[in-house]
Motif scaffolding. Structure first.
Motif, PDB file in Angstrom:
ATOM      1  N   GLY A   1      -0.477   7.598   9.864  1.00  0.00           N
ATOM      2  CA  GLY A   1      -0.246   6.204  10.238  1.00  0.00           C
ATOM      3  C   GLY A   1       1.111   5.721   9.779  1.00  0.00           C
ATOM      4  O   GLY A   1       1.814   5.000  10.508  1.00  0.00           O
ATOM      5  N   ILE A   2       1.507   6.103   8.571  1.00  0.00           N
ATOM      6  CA  ILE A   2       2.834   5.732   8.074  1.00  0.00           C
ATOM      7  C   ILE A   2       3.914   6.304   8.990  1.00  0.00           C
ATOM      8  O   ILE A   2       4.916   5.643   9.297  1.00  0.00           O
ATOM      9  CB  ILE A   2       3.012   6.216   6.627  1.00  0.00           C
ATOM     10  CG1 ILE A   2       2.050   5.467   5.690  1.00  0.00           C
ATOM     11  CG2 ILE A   2       4.450   6.010   6.160  1.00  0.00           C
ATOM     12  CD1 ILE A   2       2.079   5.944   4.260  1.00  0.00           C
TER      13      ILE A   2
ATOM     14  N   THR B   1       2.995  -6.501  10.082  1.00  0.00           N
ATOM     15  CA  THR B   1       2.273  -5.229  10.119  1.00  0.00           C
ATOM     16  C   THR B   1       1.459  -5.020   8.852  1.00  0.00           C
ATOM     17  O   THR B   1       0.293  -4.602   8.901  1.00  0.00           O
ATOM     18  CB  THR B   1       3.262  -4.070  10.299  1.00  0.00           C
ATOM     19  OG1 THR B   1       3.997  -4.250  11.509  1.00  0.00           O
ATOM     20  CG2 THR B   1       2.532  -2.741  10.349  1.00  0.00           C
TER      21      THR B   1
ATOM     22  N   ALA C   1      -1.285   3.207  14.812  1.00  0.00           N
ATOM     23  CA  ALA C   1      -0.199   2.578  14.058  1.00  0.00           C
ATOM     24  C   ALA C   1       1.004   2.311  14.943  1.00  0.00           C
ATOM     25  O   ALA C   1       1.627   1.242  14.865  1.00  0.00           O
ATOM     26  CB  ALA C   1       0.188   3.471  12.882  1.00  0.00           C
TER      27      ALA C   1
ATOM     28  N   GLY D   1      -4.902   8.086  14.314  1.00  0.00           N
ATOM     29  CA  GLY D   1      -4.335   7.094  13.411  1.00  0.00           C
ATOM     30  C   GLY D   1      -2.855   6.862  13.675  1.00  0.00           C
ATOM     31  O   GLY D   1      -2.372   5.725  13.594  1.00  0.00           O
TER      32      GLY D   1
ATOM     33  N   THR E   1      -8.049   2.724   8.173  1.00  0.00           N
ATOM     34  CA  THR E   1      -7.529   3.348   6.964  1.00  0.00           C
ATOM     35  C   THR E   1      -6.116   3.860   7.223  1.00  0.00           C
ATOM     36  O   THR E   1      -5.856   4.504   8.239  1.00  0.00           O
ATOM     37  CB  THR E   1      -8.418   4.528   6.527  1.00  0.00           C
ATOM     38  OG1 THR E   1      -8.575   5.428   7.625  1.00  0.00           O
ATOM     39  CG2 THR E   1      -9.772   4.044   6.078  1.00  0.00           C
ATOM     40  N   LEU E   2      -5.228   3.556   6.300  1.00  0.00           N
ATOM     41  CA  LEU E   2      -3.839   3.971   6.430  1.00  0.00           C
ATOM     42  C   LEU E   2      -3.672   5.368   5.846  1.00  0.00           C
ATOM     43  O   LEU E   2      -3.909   5.585   4.658  1.00  0.00           O
ATOM     44  CB  LEU E   2      -2.930   2.981   5.691  1.00  0.00           C
ATOM     45  CG  LEU E   2      -1.430   3.321   5.708  1.00  0.00           C
ATOM     46  CD1 LEU E   2      -0.903   3.321   7.134  1.00  0.00           C
ATOM     47  CD2 LEU E   2      -0.657   2.335   4.844  1.00  0.00           C
ATOM     48  N   THR E   3      -3.279   6.294   6.691  1.00  0.00           N
ATOM     49  CA  THR E   3      -3.031   7.670   6.258  1.00  0.00           C
ATOM     50  C   THR E   3      -1.546   7.978   6.402  1.00  0.00           C
ATOM     51  O   THR E   3      -0.766   7.155   6.899  1.00  0.00           O
ATOM     52  CB  THR E   3      -3.841   8.661   7.100  1.00  0.00           C
ATOM     53  OG1 THR E   3      -3.400   8.566   8.469  1.00  0.00           O
ATOM     54  CG2 THR E   3      -5.330   8.345   7.031  1.00  0.00           C
TER      55      THR E   3
ATOM     56  N   PRO F   1      -3.915  -2.452   1.144  1.00  0.00           N
ATOM     57  CA  PRO F   1      -4.566  -1.973   2.373  1.00  0.00           C
ATOM     58  C   PRO F   1      -5.560  -0.870   2.049  1.00  0.00           C
ATOM     59  O   PRO F   1      -5.534  -0.283   0.970  1.00  0.00           O
ATOM     60  CB  PRO F   1      -3.398  -1.461   3.211  1.00  0.00           C
ATOM     61  CG  PRO F   1      -2.366  -1.060   2.202  1.00  0.00           C
ATOM     62  CD  PRO F   1      -2.517  -2.009   1.044  1.00  0.00           C
TER      63      PRO F   1
ATOM     64  N   LEU G   1      -2.558  -4.694   8.517  1.00  0.00           N
ATOM     65  CA  LEU G   1      -3.192  -3.519   7.911  1.00  0.00           C
ATOM     66  C   LEU G   1      -4.279  -3.937   6.927  1.00  0.00           C
ATOM     67  O   LEU G   1      -5.373  -3.364   6.913  1.00  0.00           O
ATOM     68  CB  LEU G   1      -2.149  -2.681   7.177  1.00  0.00           C
ATOM     69  CG  LEU G   1      -1.215  -1.815   8.018  1.00  0.00           C
ATOM     70  CD1 LEU G   1      -0.222  -1.112   7.123  1.00  0.00           C
ATOM     71  CD2 LEU G   1      -2.010  -0.808   8.811  1.00  0.00           C
TER      72      LEU G   1
ATOM     73  N   LEU H   1      -6.610   2.673   2.095  1.00  0.00           N
ATOM     74  CA  LEU H   1      -5.894   3.939   2.241  1.00  0.00           C
ATOM     75  C   LEU H   1      -6.848   5.060   2.638  1.00  0.00           C
ATOM     76  O   LEU H   1      -8.037   5.022   2.333  1.00  0.00           O
ATOM     77  CB  LEU H   1      -5.188   4.285   0.929  1.00  0.00           C
ATOM     78  CG  LEU H   1      -4.142   3.268   0.451  1.00  0.00           C
ATOM     79  CD1 LEU H   1      -3.518   3.720  -0.852  1.00  0.00           C
ATOM     80  CD2 LEU H   1      -3.072   3.055   1.512  1.00  0.00           C
TER      81      LEU H   1
END
Length: 641
Positions: free
Chosen positions: A511-512, A492, A586, A582, A506-508, A45, A496, A47
């Motif tokens: 987001g997690i 999911t 998510a 974010g 963007t996964l930050t 994904p 992503l 990041l």
């Protein structure tokens, strides 16, 4: 074999739909747009800046005329506009900050030089009538085929109205407008493709009164620059350039441009100090020099300016319609033409200005020079051209084919990305400050790999604890919970990867955190369903009969609970910025995917389990206590009877 109740989908069909969804999603992951590299690389994904670092660009604001930096309010407004441009998709989570008095620093995750190169542009849109046109003949003027060796600056060149722009072999953009009662239909002709044979040997027409605005006072800086330029090119060349009233006729005398050879050495900033007439008439001033003028060089609304398109220099009128007259700009895919366009909706006042400008170009006065310019650029033209100018670039210069009173479109060699970029620049407005792009560099992650691993570990621990509790308390039903969470996680993750390539998500670490919180939401829906199932068994129904009734009663509660979570995520997404945005995205995404798993996996798999012997066993199913109490109640009722 017993058939399911009428109106209820067969469990196998629901599972097949879920399987098809997985096939489509992971086909996009491995073979969709943006998929490249090995199969392992395609599973990565996008990041965020806090996890993998990224690209940082600095934009330096130009000083004001008094030598002072721009006001803080203007810098803050510029920061907001740049932030909107970078985060046009709302999920990129870029960092845009003001540094000092004149710098704005933009940081984006990953390698994003292409994304950052245009966000600092002024995005000043102007609509200007084309008054005169000539070819970019600087190369020929500087080194004519048979230059006379005795040519000197004292030679008086023969000015004329000859126009010989270079041919444009590629189709240029155009502007169209939806017909809404406007005279002559609602479409503007394609942008002119200058022809090598297009030549107006007659003297240039005298400009009409409407095309001659009041002279604009020259500021002290330009006066000093012009004095320096005069010294650089020589007094004779400068005097000859000031006397030009039309482009030099190089067709009659190829060496006529040699007296102006020194002008070819001027920088873009020095060319910008010249009058528009000199920029246009001096044959050794090239489009390359004009394009290198500073940002904001031709933004003045009440001044005539010079700009280039497709190898032709254009002398443009004052701007009678500007970017602020546009209410909205939207990228659209023209289904008939199969190409991307930018649709423009004008404000009420802007529409009046646009209609007046198209009327002026469609029905020019007899002494208006714009018609000669249109004929020089486009053979057979019968109406004037209107140039659509963005900053220093003429992105379209179509012939007006009617008085336009409706929505208009800018079309050209756009793809989805470039059409959206232009629409965003117009929609979010022009920057109140002119910027110059400084160095672009790579920055390291603010959190790094260890924090990413910690976040993923926390997610794994959360899922593990839910699974342990589920197996301990619900036994066989715990496998349904575990498989549901696993499928939801795979959906999911695939989403992503695809969203990172297509929308810039963007996964930050935030987001997690949103995904971890969603585990609790998913667990709640299990508890609601299974406890409802136990209630049905307590009421005397068999496990097989309790499953569909429990689903009908629990479904409404599950949907309501998830809807509230989604609404909260939407509100949080709208009102928040940066990392919080974010987190909200998510949380909302994972909750929606959980609902998909509830309907396409959890309910059908429970329906299938209800027909198995294991499900009917109190020890294995996890419904043992409820079944035992129900059996005791039945035994008591029988004894009392």
């Amino acid at each position: 074999m017993a058939r399911p109740p009428q109106g209820q989908m067969h469990p196998g069909r629901q599972l097949a739909v879920l399987g098809l969804l997985f096939v489509i999603l992971y086909s996009l992951v491995f073979f969709g747009p943006g998929a490249s590299g090995s199969f392992t690389d395609r599973l990565h994904p996008k990041l965020g800046l806090d996890l993998v670092g990224g690209t940082q660009a600095t934009y330096v604001a130009s000083l004001m005329s008094n030598g002072q930096p721009p006001p803080r309010s203007s810098m803050e407004e510029a920061r907001k506009i740049i932030d909107q441009r970078v985060n046009a998709l709302g999920v990129a989570e870029a960092e845009v900050v003001i540094e000092g008095n004149t710098n704005i620093v933009v940081s984006v995750a990953g390698e994003a030089e292409d994304q950052l190169k245009n966000v600092g542009q002024a995005a000043q849109m102007r609509f200007r009538k084309v008054l005169k046109a000539t070819g970019d003949n600087a190369a020929v003027a500087v080194a004519p085929p048979s230059a006379a060796p005795s040519a000197s600056a004292s030679a008086a060149p023969k000015p004329s109205g000859s126009v010989a722009p270079k041919a444009n072999t590629s189709p240029g953009p155009k502007v169209t407008a939806s017909p809404s009662g406007g005279q002559g239909g609602g479409e503007l002709a394609p942008s002119p493709s200058p022809s090598p044979s297009a030549s107006a040997s007659a003297p240039a027409p005298k400009p009409s009164a409407s095309a001659a605005p009041a002279p604009v006072p020259v500021n002290e800086k330009k006066k000093q620059q012009r004095a320096a330029i005069e010294k650089k090119v020589g007094p004779a060349a400068w005097t000859a350039a000031e006397k030009l009233t039309a482009p030099v006729d190089l067709q009659t005398d190829p060496a006529a441009g040699l007296p102006f050879k020194a002008f070819s050495t001027l920088t873009g900033e020095e060319v910008n100090a010249l009058t528009p007439e000199m920029q246009f008439n001096v044959p050794t001033i090239s489009c390359e020099q004009l394009d290198k003028r500073p940002n904001g060089a031709i933004d003045a609304v009440d001044e005539q300016v010079v700009a280039c398109q497709s190898g032709a220099k254009m002398f443009l009128d004052v701007a009678k319609v500007v970017g602020t007259d546009i209410d909205s700009a939207t990228p659209q895919l023209d289904q008939q033409q199969g190409q991307w366009v930018v649709s423009l909706d004008f404000t009420s006042e802007g529409q009046e200005k646009w209609t007046a400008l198209t009327r002026e170009a469609f029905q020019p006065a007899a002494d208006d020079p714009c018609l000669a310019a249109a004929q020089a650029l486009s053979t057979g033209a019968t109406h004037c051209l209107v140039a659509v100018v963005l900053d220093k670039e003429v992105i379209s210069a179509p012939e007006i084919q009617g008085v336009l009173t409706g929505q208009s479109q800018i079309t050209g060699q756009f793809d989805a990305a470039s059409a959206k970029e232009l629409a965003d620049q117009i929609t979010y407005g022009a920057l109140p400050v002119t910027f110059e792009a400084a160095a672009t560099k790579t920055v390291s992650a603010t959190l790094g790999k260890k924090q990413l691993e910690a976040g993923l570990l926390a997610a794994a621990i959360g899922m593990g604890l839910v699974a342990i509790y589920a197996f301990f308390y619900y036994r066989l039903l715990g496998s349904v919970i575990f498989l549901s969470l696993l499928l939801s996680g795979l959906l999911t993750f695939g989403a992503l990867v695809v969203l990172g390539r297509t929308t810039g998500f963007t996964l930050t670490l935030a987001g997690i955190a949103g995904f971890i919180v969603s585990l609790g939401v998913a667990a709640d829906s299990f508890v609601i369903y299974f406890e409802r199932l136990k209630d049905e068994i307590h009421e005397g129904r068999s496990a097989r009969a309790a499953v569909p009734r429990a689903w009908v009663r629990a479904r409404r509660t599950i949907i309501s609970a998830n809807t509230i979570t989604i609404m909260a995520a939407v509100v949080l997404y709208i009102v928040s910025i940066g990392a919080v945005k974010g987190f909200a995205f998510a949380l909302g995404l994972s909750t929606i995917l959980d609902l998909v798993v509830v309907f396409l996996f959890r309910h059908p798999i429970m329906t299938m389990f209800a027909n198995t012997k294991a499900f009917m066993s109190p020890r294995v199913s996890g419904l043992g206590r409820a079944m035992k109490q129900q059996q005791q109640r039945v035994s008591t009722d029988v004894k009392e009877a």
